[in-house]
Scaffold this motif. Structure first.
Motif, PDB file in Angstrom:
ATOM      1  N   UNK A  49       0.823  -1.211   0.000  1.00 18.38           N
ATOM      2  CA  UNK A  49       0.000   0.000   0.000  1.00 18.38           C
ATOM      3  C   UNK A  49       0.852   1.253   0.000  1.00 18.38           C
ATOM      4  N   UNK A  50       0.206   2.369  -0.390  1.00 16.28           N
ATOM      5  CA  UNK A  50       0.860   3.674  -0.334  1.00 16.28           C
ATOM      6  C   UNK A  50      -0.192   4.771  -0.328  1.00 16.28           C
ATOM      7  N   UNK A  51       0.192   5.924   0.230  1.00 13.61           N
ATOM      8  CA  UNK A  51      -0.666   7.108   0.289  1.00 13.61           C
ATOM      9  C   UNK A  51       0.234   8.337   0.333  1.00 13.61           C
ATOM     10  N   UNK A  52      -0.208   9.415  -0.315  1.00 16.79           N
ATOM     11  CA  UNK A  52       0.468  10.710  -0.199  1.00 16.79           C
ATOM     12  C   UNK A  52      -0.384  11.566   0.721  1.00 16.79           C
ATOM     13  N   UNK A  53       0.110  11.815   1.925  1.00 16.92           N
ATOM     14  CA  UNK A  53      -0.644  12.637   2.876  1.00 16.92           C
ATOM     15  C   UNK A  53      -0.361  14.105   2.609  1.00 16.92           C
ATOM     16  N   UNK A  54      -1.414  14.911   2.509  1.00 18.12           N
ATOM     17  CA  UNK A  54      -1.247  16.328   2.198  1.00 18.12           C
ATOM     18  C   UNK A  54      -0.464  17.061   3.289  1.00 18.12           C
ATOM     19  N   UNK A  55      -0.530  16.569   4.526  1.00 20.43           N
ATOM     20  CA  UNK A  55       0.201  17.238   5.602  1.00 20.43           C
ATOM     21  C   UNK A  55       1.317  16.388   6.193  1.00 20.43           C
ATOM     22  N   UNK A  56       1.670  15.287   5.541  1.00 21.08           N
ATOM     23  CA  UNK A  56       2.710  14.437   6.110  1.00 21.08           C
ATOM     24  C   UNK A  56       3.599  13.742   5.104  1.00 21.08           C
ATOM     25  N   UNK A  57       3.377  13.961   3.824  1.00 19.91           N
ATOM     26  CA  UNK A  57       4.197  13.325   2.807  1.00 19.91           C
ATOM     27  C   UNK A  57       3.788  11.898   2.528  1.00 19.91           C
ATOM     28  N   UNK A  58       4.663  11.143   1.863  1.00 16.05           N
ATOM     29  CA  UNK A  58       4.311   9.782   1.468  1.00 16.05           C
ATOM     30  C   UNK A  58       4.474   8.770   2.612  1.00 16.05           C
ATOM     31  N   UNK A  59       3.582   7.797   2.641  1.00 12.70           N
ATOM     32  CA  UNK A  59       3.692   6.627   3.513  1.00 12.70           C
ATOM     33  C   UNK A  59       3.517   5.403   2.628  1.00 12.70           C
ATOM     34  N   UNK A  60       4.238   4.323   2.955  1.00 14.04           N
ATOM     35  CA  UNK A  60       4.086   3.101   2.164  1.00 14.04           C
ATOM     36  C   UNK A  60       4.355   1.885   3.026  1.00 14.04           C
ATOM     37  N   UNK A  61       3.838   0.770   2.580  1.00 18.19           N
ATOM     38  CA  UNK A  61       4.102  -0.511   3.217  1.00 18.19           C
ATOM     39  C   UNK A  61       4.270  -1.560   2.141  1.00 18.19           C
ATOM     40  N   UNK A  62       5.457  -2.177   2.080  1.00 21.03           N
ATOM     41  CA  UNK A  62       5.725  -3.170   1.035  1.00 21.03           C
ATOM     42  C   UNK A  62       5.178  -4.555   1.383  1.00 21.03           C
ATOM     43  N   UNK A  63       4.975  -4.840   2.664  1.00 25.79           N
ATOM     44  CA  UNK A  63       4.450  -6.131   3.104  1.00 25.79           C
ATOM     45  C   UNK A  63       5.180  -7.300   2.438  1.00 25.79           C
ATOM     46  N   UNK A  64       6.506  -7.195   2.385  1.00 28.15           N
ATOM     47  CA  UNK A  64       7.321  -8.284   1.842  1.00 28.15           C
ATOM     48  C   UNK A  64       7.555  -8.220   0.344  1.00 28.15           C
ATOM     49  N   UNK A  65       6.856  -7.350  -0.362  1.00 23.84           N
ATOM     50  CA  UNK A  65       7.022  -7.191  -1.815  1.00 23.84           C
ATOM     51  C   UNK A  65       7.917  -5.976  -2.035  1.00 23.84           C
ATOM     52  N   UNK A  66       9.196  -6.154  -1.762  1.00 16.94           N
ATOM     53  CA  UNK A  66      10.168  -5.066  -1.727  1.00 16.94           C
ATOM     54  C   UNK A  66      10.109  -4.163  -2.956  1.00 16.94           C
ATOM     55  N   UNK A  67       9.932  -2.868  -2.713  1.00 15.66           N
ATOM     56  CA  UNK A  67       9.917  -1.876  -3.780  1.00 15.66           C
ATOM     57  C   UNK A  67       8.552  -1.568  -4.365  1.00 15.66           C
TER      58      UNK A  67
END
Length: 116
Positions: A49-67
């Motif tokens: 998963x990934x999200x671009x937070x308007x007040x915090x920048x990008x967050x992501x989780x690879x959950x073992x699927x690197x990159x």
């Protein structure tokens, strides 16, 4: 959470994409928890998963699927889509896909963006 279900399959692996608005980390965690209430998604090999937070920048989780999270972030940046979580789910089919897995993540995100 909007679920498009299975988008594609390759060499036994199956991919699905989901998403919803999320404006902070708590909303992301709640959305992932909701998605995993479905046993099929809870048992998936990867929920990247990934999200671009308007007040915090990008967050992501690879959950073992690197990159894979970074692939989603780049696509969100190109679309200018903030505060929206996208989750690409993979059920591993037994054969390594190499670089093709990134193309499949892109295909899933594109399908989601086109449907939104």
């Amino acid at each position: 959470m909007k679920q498009l279900g299975q988008i594609l399959s390759d060499r036994g692996s199956k991919y699905a994409v989901s998403g919803c608005p999320a404006s902070d980390r708590a909303a992301v965690d709640a959305a992932l928890k909701e998605l995993k209430r479905d046993k099929s998604y809870a048992k998936a090999t990867h929920n990247t998963w990934a999200v671009l937070l308007s007040d915090g920048g990008p967050l992501k989780g690879d959950d073992g699927e690197s990159g894979a999270g970074m692939v989603i972030i780049r696509m969100l940046e190109r679309e200018g889509l903030e505060d929206h979580l996208i989750v690409v789910t993979r059920w591993y089919g037994g054969k390594h896909l190499g670089g093709d897995r990134f193309r499949h993540v892109q295909s899933c995100v594109r399908a989601y963006l086109d449907a939104a």
